[in-house]
Design a protein around this motif. Structure first.
Motif, PDB file in Angstrom:
ATOM      1  N   ALA A 143       0.793  -1.183   0.031  1.00  0.00           N
ATOM      2  CA  ALA A 143      -0.052  -0.140   0.193  1.00  0.00           C
ATOM      3  C   ALA A 143       0.866   1.324   0.091  1.00  0.00           C
ATOM      4  O   ALA A 143       0.655   2.105  -0.789  1.00  0.00           O
ATOM      5  CB  ALA A 143      -0.990  -0.102   1.014  1.00  0.00           C
ATOM      6  N   LEU A 144       2.038   1.061   0.871  1.00  0.00           N
ATOM      7  CA  LEU A 144       3.088   2.432   0.832  1.00  0.00           C
ATOM      8  C   LEU A 144       3.516   2.691  -0.556  1.00  0.00           C
ATOM      9  O   LEU A 144       3.688   3.789  -1.003  1.00  0.00           O
ATOM     10  CB  LEU A 144       3.943   2.162   1.902  1.00  0.00           C
ATOM     11  N   LYS A 145       3.980   1.447  -1.263  1.00  0.00           N
ATOM     12  CA  LYS A 145       4.621   1.666  -2.689  1.00  0.00           C
ATOM     13  C   LYS A 145       3.613   2.270  -3.507  1.00  0.00           C
ATOM     14  O   LYS A 145       3.791   2.961  -4.346  1.00  0.00           O
ATOM     15  CB  LYS A 145       5.109   0.217  -2.951  1.00  0.00           C
ATOM     16  N   LYS A 178       2.107   6.859  -6.776  1.00  0.00           N
ATOM     17  CA  LYS A 178       0.847   7.900  -7.233  1.00  0.00           C
ATOM     18  C   LYS A 178       1.592   9.159  -7.242  1.00  0.00           C
ATOM     19  O   LYS A 178       1.407  10.123  -7.971  1.00  0.00           O
ATOM     20  CB  LYS A 178      -0.248   7.614  -6.593  1.00  0.00           C
ATOM     21  N   VAL A 179       2.302   9.560  -5.900  1.00  0.00           N
ATOM     22  CA  VAL A 179       2.875  10.745  -5.858  1.00  0.00           C
ATOM     23  C   VAL A 179       3.760  11.045  -6.757  1.00  0.00           C
ATOM     24  O   VAL A 179       4.031  12.013  -7.486  1.00  0.00           O
ATOM     25  CB  VAL A 179       3.545  10.869  -4.352  1.00  0.00           C
ATOM     26  N   GLN A 180       4.747  10.058  -6.908  1.00  0.00           N
ATOM     27  CA  GLN A 180       5.983  10.260  -7.964  1.00  0.00           C
ATOM     28  C   GLN A 180       5.143  10.342  -9.529  1.00  0.00           C
ATOM     29  O   GLN A 180       5.616  11.420 -10.351  1.00  0.00           O
ATOM     30  CB  GLN A 180       6.614   8.993  -8.100  1.00  0.00           C
ATOM     31  N   GLU A 181       4.183   9.794  -9.708  1.00  0.00           N
ATOM     32  CA  GLU A 181       3.545   9.730 -11.182  1.00  0.00           C
ATOM     33  C   GLU A 181       2.974  11.595 -11.195  1.00  0.00           C
ATOM     34  O   GLU A 181       3.145  12.055 -12.329  1.00  0.00           O
ATOM     35  CB  GLU A 181       2.443   8.894 -11.236  1.00  0.00           C
ATOM     36  N   ILE A 183       4.135   4.942 -12.281  1.00  0.00           N
ATOM     37  CA  ILE A 183       3.345   3.850 -12.442  1.00  0.00           C
ATOM     38  C   ILE A 183       3.933   2.421 -12.381  1.00  0.00           C
ATOM     39  O   ILE A 183       3.210   1.560 -11.720  1.00  0.00           O
ATOM     40  CB  ILE A 183       3.138   3.993 -14.057  1.00  0.00           C
ATOM     41  N   ALA A 184       5.074   2.302 -12.567  1.00  0.00           N
ATOM     42  CA  ALA A 184       6.009   0.913 -12.251  1.00  0.00           C
ATOM     43  C   ALA A 184       5.762   0.692 -10.524  1.00  0.00           C
ATOM     44  O   ALA A 184       5.681  -0.274 -10.338  1.00  0.00           O
ATOM     45  CB  ALA A 184       7.283   1.135 -12.651  1.00  0.00           C
ATOM     46  N   GLU A 228       4.021  -2.217  -8.652  1.00  0.00           N
ATOM     47  CA  GLU A 228       4.730  -3.076  -7.682  1.00  0.00           C
ATOM     48  C   GLU A 228       4.069  -3.417  -6.432  1.00  0.00           C
ATOM     49  O   GLU A 228       3.700  -4.472  -6.047  1.00  0.00           O
ATOM     50  CB  GLU A 228       6.273  -2.767  -7.744  1.00  0.00           C
ATOM     51  N   GLY A 229       3.697  -2.051  -5.923  1.00  0.00           N
ATOM     52  CA  GLY A 229       3.049  -2.063  -4.828  1.00  0.00           C
ATOM     53  C   GLY A 229       1.619  -2.831  -4.753  1.00  0.00           C
ATOM     54  O   GLY A 229       1.252  -3.556  -3.859  1.00  0.00           O
TER      55      GLY A 229
END
Length: 59
Positions: A9-11, A16-19, A35-36, A40-41
């Motif tokens: 869930a954290l990943k 989402k933040v990184q995207e 997105i990757a 993975e998360g």
């Protein structure tokens, strides 16, 4: 709840933040990495869900 569920869930959230950050700075590379990380998360969280369901079923 197990560690795979939490870490997954954290990943996903970090992805989402990184995207979104990639969208803001107009960086397709960062968007793709986000997105990757989300994928993975999600996979890790689903794996944790399966582990939890097996654990519950064997009780």
């Amino acid at each position: 709840m197990n560690t795979d569920q939490v870490k997954g869930a954290l990943k996903d959230a970090a992805g989402k933040v990184q995207e979104k950050a990639g969208e803001l700075i107009n960086s397709p590379e960062q968007q793709a990495k986000g997105i990757a990380k989300q994928v993975e998360g999600t996979i890790q969280k689903n794996y944790g869900d399966v582990k939890e369901n097996i654990k519950d079923a064997t009780r």
